[in-house]
Write an enzyme that holds these catalytic residues in place. Structure first.
Site, PDB file in Angstrom:
ATOM      1  N   SER A  25     -13.752  -7.314  -5.976  1.00  0.00           N
ATOM      2  CA  SER A  25     -14.820  -7.977  -7.361  1.00  0.00           C
ATOM      3  C   SER A  25     -14.182  -7.050  -8.311  1.00  0.00           C
ATOM      4  O   SER A  25     -12.821  -7.041  -8.188  1.00  0.00           O
ATOM      5  CB  SER A  25     -15.556  -6.544  -7.467  1.00  0.00           C
ATOM      6  OG  SER A  25     -16.072  -6.200  -8.414  1.00  0.00           O
ATOM      7  N   GLY A  50     -18.333  -6.501 -10.469  1.00  0.00           N
ATOM      8  CA  GLY A  50     -19.210  -5.440 -10.823  1.00  0.00           C
ATOM      9  C   GLY A  50     -20.661  -5.804 -11.818  1.00  0.00           C
ATOM     10  O   GLY A  50     -20.862  -5.947 -12.919  1.00  0.00           O
ATOM     11  N   GLY A  76     -13.367  -1.709 -17.569  1.00  0.00           N
ATOM     12  CA  GLY A  76     -14.670  -0.700 -18.069  1.00  0.00           C
ATOM     13  C   GLY A  76     -15.679  -1.383 -17.584  1.00  0.00           C
ATOM     14  O   GLY A  76     -17.289  -1.128 -18.143  1.00  0.00           O
ATOM     15  N   ASN A 103     -21.011  -6.473  -6.497  1.00  0.00           N
ATOM     16  CA  ASN A 103     -19.847  -4.932  -5.849  1.00  0.00           C
ATOM     17  C   ASN A 103     -21.383  -4.458  -6.589  1.00  0.00           C
ATOM     18  O   ASN A 103     -21.623  -5.531  -8.931  1.00  0.00           O
ATOM     19  CB  ASN A 103     -18.937  -5.633  -6.626  1.00  0.00           C
ATOM     20  CG  ASN A 103     -18.601  -3.711  -7.200  1.00  0.00           C
ATOM     21  OD1 ASN A 103     -18.584  -3.311  -7.928  1.00  0.00           O
ATOM     22  ND2 ASN A 103     -17.691  -3.783  -6.152  1.00  0.00           N
ATOM     23  N   ASN A 131     -20.082   0.339  -5.889  1.00  0.00           N
ATOM     24  CA  ASN A 131     -19.375   1.471  -6.502  1.00  0.00           C
ATOM     25  C   ASN A 131     -19.169   2.378  -6.916  1.00  0.00           C
ATOM     26  O   ASN A 131     -20.024   2.641  -7.892  1.00  0.00           O
ATOM     27  CB  ASN A 131     -18.268  -0.381  -8.122  1.00  0.00           C
ATOM     28  CG  ASN A 131     -17.350   0.142  -8.551  1.00  0.00           C
ATOM     29  OD1 ASN A 131     -16.764   0.996  -7.868  1.00  0.00           O
ATOM     30  ND2 ASN A 131     -16.737  -0.268  -9.819  1.00  0.00           N
ATOM     31  N   CYS A 134     -15.011   3.777  -9.663  1.00  0.00           N
ATOM     32  CA  CYS A 134     -14.057   2.794 -11.116  1.00  0.00           C
ATOM     33  C   CYS A 134     -13.800   4.315 -11.905  1.00  0.00           C
ATOM     34  O   CYS A 134     -14.397   5.074 -12.122  1.00  0.00           O
ATOM     35  CB  CYS A 134     -14.780   2.250 -11.798  1.00  0.00           C
ATOM     36  SG  CYS A 134     -14.794   1.262 -13.143  1.00  0.00           S
ATOM     37  N   ILE A 195      -9.253  -0.007  -1.152  1.00  0.00           N
ATOM     38  CA  ILE A 195      -9.305   1.105  -1.532  1.00  0.00           C
ATOM     39  C   ILE A 195      -9.446   0.807  -3.251  1.00  0.00           C
ATOM     40  O   ILE A 195      -9.000  -0.836  -3.818  1.00  0.00           O
ATOM     41  CB  ILE A 195      -7.669   2.372  -2.334  1.00  0.00           C
ATOM     42  CG1 ILE A 195      -6.557   1.234  -2.616  1.00  0.00           C
ATOM     43  CG2 ILE A 195      -7.831   2.753  -1.244  1.00  0.00           C
ATOM     44  CD1 ILE A 195      -5.360   1.757  -2.798  1.00  0.00           C
ATOM     45  N   GLY A 247      -6.269  -3.371  -2.125  1.00  0.00           N
ATOM     46  CA  GLY A 247      -4.920  -2.928  -2.704  1.00  0.00           C
ATOM     47  C   GLY A 247      -3.626  -3.860  -2.247  1.00  0.00           C
ATOM     48  O   GLY A 247      -3.060  -3.550  -1.691  1.00  0.00           O
ATOM     49  N   GLY A 248      -3.925  -4.263  -3.340  1.00  0.00           N
ATOM     50  CA  GLY A 248      -2.539  -4.818  -3.262  1.00  0.00           C
ATOM     51  C   GLY A 248      -1.609  -6.342  -2.320  1.00  0.00           C
ATOM     52  O   GLY A 248      -1.070  -6.811  -1.670  1.00  0.00           O
TER      53      GLY A 248
HETATM   54  C1  LIG Z   1      -9.547  -7.081 -14.337  1.00  0.00           C
HETATM   55  C2  LIG Z   1      -9.828  -5.517 -12.914  1.00  0.00           C
HETATM   56  C3  LIG Z   1     -11.175  -5.441 -12.820  1.00  0.00           C
HETATM   57  C4  LIG Z   1     -11.732  -5.013 -11.565  1.00  0.00           C
HETATM   58  N1  LIG Z   1     -12.971  -4.794 -11.481  1.00  0.00           N
HETATM   59  C5  LIG Z   1     -13.678  -3.908 -10.226  1.00  0.00           C
HETATM   60  C6  LIG Z   1     -15.276  -3.943 -10.352  1.00  0.00           C
HETATM   61  O1  LIG Z   1     -16.451  -4.459 -10.968  1.00  0.00           O
HETATM   62  N2  LIG Z   1     -15.814  -3.687  -9.613  1.00  0.00           N
HETATM   63  C7  LIG Z   1     -14.658  -2.531  -8.251  1.00  0.00           C
HETATM   64  O2  LIG Z   1     -15.443  -2.897  -7.225  1.00  0.00           O
HETATM   65  N3  LIG Z   1     -13.520  -2.916  -8.636  1.00  0.00           N
HETATM   66  C8  LIG Z   1     -13.057  -3.846  -9.188  1.00  0.00           C
HETATM   67  N4  LIG Z   1     -11.685  -4.122  -9.698  1.00  0.00           N
HETATM   68  C9  LIG Z   1     -11.144  -3.030  -8.448  1.00  0.00           C
HETATM   69  C10 LIG Z   1     -10.410  -4.952  -8.042  1.00  0.00           C
HETATM   70  O3  LIG Z   1     -11.800  -4.868  -7.194  1.00  0.00           O
HETATM   71  C11 LIG Z   1      -9.197  -3.830  -6.281  1.00  0.00           C
HETATM   72  O4  LIG Z   1     -10.214  -2.607  -5.092  1.00  0.00           O
HETATM   73  C12 LIG Z   1      -8.106  -3.236  -6.973  1.00  0.00           C
HETATM   74  O5  LIG Z   1      -7.692  -4.128  -8.087  1.00  0.00           O
HETATM   75  C13 LIG Z   1      -6.914  -3.250  -5.528  1.00  0.00           C
HETATM   76  O6  LIG Z   1      -7.362  -3.943  -4.932  1.00  0.00           O
HETATM   77  P1  LIG Z   1      -5.396  -5.336  -5.837  1.00  0.00           P
HETATM   78  O7  LIG Z   1      -4.764  -4.496  -5.422  1.00  0.00           O
HETATM   79  O8  LIG Z   1      -5.633  -6.305  -4.079  1.00  0.00           O
HETATM   80  O9  LIG Z   1      -6.002  -5.866  -6.859  1.00  0.00           O
HETATM   81  C14 LIG Z   1     -11.252  -4.685 -10.338  1.00  0.00           C
HETATM   82  C15 LIG Z   1      -9.906  -4.889 -10.253  1.00  0.00           C
HETATM   83  C16 LIG Z   1      -9.025  -4.924 -11.441  1.00  0.00           C
HETATM   84  C17 LIG Z   1      -7.736  -5.273 -11.437  1.00  0.00           C
END
Ligand SMILES: Cc1cc2nc3c(=O)[nH]c(=O)nc-3n(C[C@H](O)[C@H](O)[C@H](O)COP(=O)(O)O)c2cc1C
Length: 307
Positions: A25, A50, A76, A103, A131, A134, A195, A247-248
């Site tokens: 998301s 989200g 945010g 989400n 979610n 956040c 995560i 995560g990553g």
């Molecule tokens: C720019 C951005 C916006 C995000 N917005 C949301 C969100 O709206 N809802 C949510 O549950 N996680 C949100 N996340 C978290 C990601 O879904 C994910 O859990 C987190 O980035 C770790 O994964 P990654 O390392 O593959 O990016 C956001 C992450 C980023 C970088």
């Protein structure tokens, strides 16, 4: 003998996904933004940005900073709100054949419930991801996700508001993630994703000011992968419901690590910003791994870590 491709389908409670690749998301917009790079119906599921009951404008700029091996964001939860999502964004996604998971975010338990009820009545949505994790909003969000009792309350109340499969997304910004995981399972979650980002900050040494207007933000990308992997492993050992790793994850090898650690599916996040076709590359890489290893069903790989 004719080549039989491996079975990539996985089960997330009552939901069967054609493969374990989901979008994380907030990193794949509302799906349409990536449609010129990825056939949306080829992915296991699209988890959209989200959504809250009312539109949100998010935090002040700057809200993105690059860091070593990752990025910080303090977006945010900016979003167009549930009504506009349903009328303007959902029809495209449904027409594309994608499996759509929404989400959702609220400031109060009541908001989560009202939103879940509204989405429950909307056709085309296959599941919800709650979610409660956040780190970039002042109310709601993470405050429900860092304490077992409030996590139990919000998940339990939302559970009673919808029949859709309910995934609960956990925050890594806690002392013992297994305590929260057990609590949301007990409250009726169908699956757990983890995560969300890890709270961090960055400073401009010339101006001696924070690089993010919000001062702190959420760290994502390759830098957090070992932490996410450890948490997926810890949680998958103590819950019975499926765990979704995020995560990553940048490539197929990363994704396979999560599956071996115990994840039934994985989400691709920051990688989409680096390579908009990352999801499909990861899907093809997983398929090749299974074929090379003569594994005909990915489900038999889940949680096979040898210790
Ligand atoms: C720019 C951005 C916006 C995000 N917005 C949301 C969100 O709206 N809802 C949510 O549950 N996680 C949100 N996340 C978290 C990601 O879904 C994910 O859990 C987190 O980035 C770790 O994964 P990654 O390392 O593959 O990016 C956001 C992450 C980023 C970088």
């Amino acid at each position: 003998m004719a080549f039989v491709p491996p079975d990539l389908s996985v089960n997330i409670s009552s939901l069967t996904l054609k493969n374990p690749i989901m979008t994380a998301s907030g990193t794949f917009g509302y799906g349409q933004e990536y449609a010129s790079f990825v056939d949306l119906d080829k992915l296991g599921a699209i988890i959209v940005k989200g959504i809250s009951l009312e539109p949100r404008s998010g935090n002040p700029y700057p809200r993105i900073a690059e860091t070593t091996g990752g990025m910080l964001n303090s977006v945010g939860l900016e979003n167009i709100g549930a009504d506009r999502f349903i009328s303007e964004k959902l029809p495209y996604l449904v027409d594309s054949g994608a499996c759509v998971i929404v989400n959702l975010i609220g400031n109060t338990v009541e908001e989560y419930c009202e939103l879940a009820q509204k989405l429950d009545k909307t056709s085309g949505i296959k599941g919800l991801e709650l979610n409660i994790s956040c780190p970039n909003v002042k109310e709601g969000g993470i405050f429900f996700g860092i304490e077992a009792t409030s996590a139990f309350q919000v998940v339990g109340s939302t559970r009673r508001s919808t029949k859709l499969p309910l995934i609960v997304k956990l925050s890594p910004n806690v002392t013992d993630i297994t305590v929260i995981a057990r609590s949301v399972q007990e409250a009726g979650a169908d699956a757990i994703s983890l995560i969300n980002t890890i709270t961090g900050m960055a400073i401009d040494i010339e101006t001696r000011t924070p690089k993010l207007a919000n001062i702190t933000g959420g760290l994502s990308g390759p830098a957090i992968k070992p932490i996410a992997l450890r948490m997926v492993w810890e949680v998958s050992r103590v819950v019975e419901i499926p765990v979704i790793g995020v995560g990553g994850i940048m490539n197929a090898e990363d994704a396979l690590e999560f599956i071996i650690a115990g994840a039934s599916a994985i989400q691709v996040g920051t990688a989409n910003f680096v390579n908009p076709k990352a999801t499909i590359d990861i899907l093809l890489g997983i398929e090749k791994y299974l074929t090379d290893k003569n594994i005909n069903d990915i489900k038999t790989l889940i949680g096979t870590l040898k210790i």
